[in-house]
Design a protein around this motif. Structure first.
Motif, PDB file in Angstrom:
ATOM      1  N   LEU A  28       0.836  -1.209   0.000  1.00 22.35           N
ATOM      2  CA  LEU A  28       0.000   0.000   0.000  1.00 22.35           C
ATOM      3  C   LEU A  28       0.874   1.264   0.000  1.00 22.35           C
ATOM      4  O   LEU A  28       0.522   2.260  -0.627  1.00 22.35           O
ATOM      5  N   ILE A  29       2.012   1.205   0.681  1.00 25.07           N
ATOM      6  CA  ILE A  29       2.919   2.366   0.661  1.00 25.07           C
ATOM      7  C   ILE A  29       3.456   2.547  -0.764  1.00 25.07           C
ATOM      8  O   ILE A  29       3.545   3.657  -1.278  1.00 25.07           O
ATOM      9  N   SER A  30       3.780   1.428  -1.424  1.00 25.96           N
ATOM     10  CA  SER A  30       4.234   1.485  -2.825  1.00 25.96           C
ATOM     11  C   SER A  30       3.162   2.118  -3.696  1.00 25.96           C
ATOM     12  O   SER A  30       3.454   2.934  -4.571  1.00 25.96           O
ATOM     13  N   LEU A  31       1.909   1.716  -3.460  1.00 24.97           N
ATOM     14  CA  LEU A  31       0.816   2.270  -4.271  1.00 24.97           C
ATOM     15  C   LEU A  31       0.658   3.763  -4.002  1.00 24.97           C
ATOM     16  O   LEU A  31       0.431   4.548  -4.931  1.00 24.97           O
ATOM     17  N   ALA A  32       0.799   4.168  -2.728  1.00 25.45           N
ATOM     18  CA  ALA A  32       0.698   5.599  -2.385  1.00 25.45           C
ATOM     19  C   ALA A  32       1.789   6.375  -3.125  1.00 25.45           C
ATOM     20  O   ALA A  32       1.545   7.461  -3.675  1.00 25.45           O
ATOM     21  N   ALA A  33       2.987   5.798  -3.168  1.00 23.08           N
ATOM     22  CA  ALA A  33       4.099   6.466  -3.846  1.00 23.08           C
ATOM     23  C   ALA A  33       3.865   6.498  -5.354  1.00 23.08           C
ATOM     24  O   ALA A  33       4.066   7.533  -6.012  1.00 23.08           O
ATOM     25  N   ALA A  77      -8.194   4.644  -5.190  1.00 20.60           N
ATOM     26  CA  ALA A  77      -7.540   5.626  -6.072  1.00 20.60           C
ATOM     27  C   ALA A  77      -6.490   4.927  -6.940  1.00 20.60           C
ATOM     28  O   ALA A  77      -6.346   5.221  -8.136  1.00 20.60           O
ATOM     29  N   ALA A  78      -5.765   3.962  -6.348  1.00 25.05           N
ATOM     30  CA  ALA A  78      -4.751   3.218  -7.107  1.00 25.05           C
ATOM     31  C   ALA A  78      -5.441   2.372  -8.185  1.00 25.05           C
ATOM     32  O   ALA A  78      -4.965   2.287  -9.325  1.00 25.05           O
ATOM     33  N   ASN A  79      -6.565   1.779  -7.816  1.00 25.94           N
ATOM     34  CA  ASN A  79      -7.312   0.949  -8.771  1.00 25.94           C
ATOM     35  C   ASN A  79      -7.725   1.773  -9.993  1.00 25.94           C
ATOM     36  O   ASN A  79      -7.640   1.308 -11.129  1.00 25.94           O
ATOM     37  N   SER A 129      -7.730   5.749   5.934  1.00 28.57           N
ATOM     38  CA  SER A 129      -8.659   4.927   5.161  1.00 28.57           C
ATOM     39  C   SER A 129      -7.923   4.224   4.006  1.00 28.57           C
ATOM     40  O   SER A 129      -7.926   4.692   2.867  1.00 28.57           O
ATOM     41  N   PRO A 130      -7.265   3.091   4.339  1.00 29.77           N
ATOM     42  CA  PRO A 130      -6.492   2.386   3.311  1.00 29.77           C
ATOM     43  C   PRO A 130      -7.347   2.026   2.089  1.00 29.77           C
ATOM     44  O   PRO A 130      -6.842   2.000   0.968  1.00 29.77           O
ATOM     45  N   GLU A 131      -8.656   1.768   2.330  1.00 26.66           N
ATOM     46  CA  GLU A 131      -9.535   1.379   1.207  1.00 26.66           C
ATOM     47  C   GLU A 131      -9.632   2.513   0.196  1.00 26.66           C
ATOM     48  O   GLU A 131      -9.702   2.282  -1.013  1.00 26.66           O
ATOM     49  N   GLU A 132      -9.654   3.758   0.723  1.00 27.32           N
ATOM     50  CA  GLU A 132      -9.764   4.921  -0.167  1.00 27.32           C
ATOM     51  C   GLU A 132      -8.513   5.028  -1.048  1.00 27.32           C
ATOM     52  O   GLU A 132      -8.584   5.313  -2.243  1.00 27.32           O
TER      53      GLU A 132
END
Ligand code: BTN
Length: 256
Positions: A86-91, A200-202, A193-196
């Motif tokens: 999830l951190i990778s996706l945020a980045a 966004a990544a999706n 909210s990790p789901e949010e």
């Protein structure tokens, strides 16, 4: 280095910047600073050139002259290691959203878990590492003002740069300010909210609808990509049903 450090310190959540002309790897230097007890966090380690830039697994990272290579060192946190993807996706989202305005009419998106893609070529890579003392390092390499003519042969067909795509040099300071603003916002969302964040990544996932082969935990699976689930996993529709992958190397399969 043409970077306005004062502006970065003034306009972003970064508290200290360490700048190098040449270094082995900004991720390694950030790990060293964490071990030495770095106090001014988040800090940024940035280098013009890396002699041993690292990618995921055994991969190396080509830091072409004119590109951006940096690592963000974040304070120890209770983000568990399962959240690394999830951190990778945020980045990845932070980078993709920052470069998108520079690349109008181009398909800018992400490939789970950690690549920023334009069309079918890789523009940026991300290497997230969680240290034993729970500091988080987010290493980012972006092909900005570098030229593919200087790239190792094997990358010339698969990589791209902002310069190659637009014919223009991009302003590294403005790009960093935008990217770090996005990063701060997405890291807050990740905690709240990790789901949010996953949704966004999706939205930006360019693998959806493609046949993918993934190597994960020593096993190879193939399936139709159904995007990214609410907990950050890659969803593949395989012969055994829809499966979630939390880590691995995914490649678009040639047999579509
Ligand atoms: C990948 O695509 O496999 C990840 C590439 C990550 C490269 C960046 S460049 C800055 C930081 N320092 C490193 O040694 N690697 C990351």
């Amino acid at each position: 280095m043409s970077l306005d450090i004062n502006r970065i310190l003034r306009e972003t959540f970064i508290v200290e910047v360490e700048q190098h002309e040449t270094i082995t790897s900004t991720n390694d230097r950030a790990a060293e600073r964490a071990k030495q007890g770095a106090k001014n966090l988040p800090m940024l380690v940035i280098a013009e050139s890396q002699t041993a830039g690292r990618g995921r697994g055994a991969n190396r990272w080509w830091t072409g002259a004119g590109s951006l290579a940096f690592s963000l060192l974040l304070a120890p946190s209770d983000r568990d290691t399962e959240k690394t993807s999830l951190i990778s996706l945020a980045a990845g989202l932070s980078v993709a959203e920052a470069v998108k305005p520079l690349l109008p009419n181009q398909a800018v998106g992400i490939h789970w878990p950690n690549d920023v893609i334009v069309g079918e070529r890789k523009l940026a890579g991300i290497l997230v590492e969680v240290l034993p003392q729970r500091h988080v390092i987010i290493g980012i390499g972006i092909n900005t003002n570098n030229s593919l003519a200087d790239a190792p042969h094997e990358l010339r067909e698969t990589a791209t740069t902002i310069m190659e795509l637009t014919g223009n040099r991009c302003d590294h300071t403005a790009l960093m300010v935008a990217l770090l603003g996005n990063m701060q916002r997405h890291l807050v969302t990740l905690l709240r909210s990790p789901e949010e964040l996953a949704a966004a990544a999706n939205e930006m996932c360019l693998q959806r609808g493609k046949l993918l082969t993934i190597i994960s935990g020593g096993q190879t699976d193939t399936g139709l990509c159904q995007g990214i689930s609410s907990d950050g996993a890659l969803l593949l529709k395989t012969n055994a049903g829809v499966r979630s992958f939390y880590s691995g190397i995914a490649a678009i399969s040639k047999k579509q």
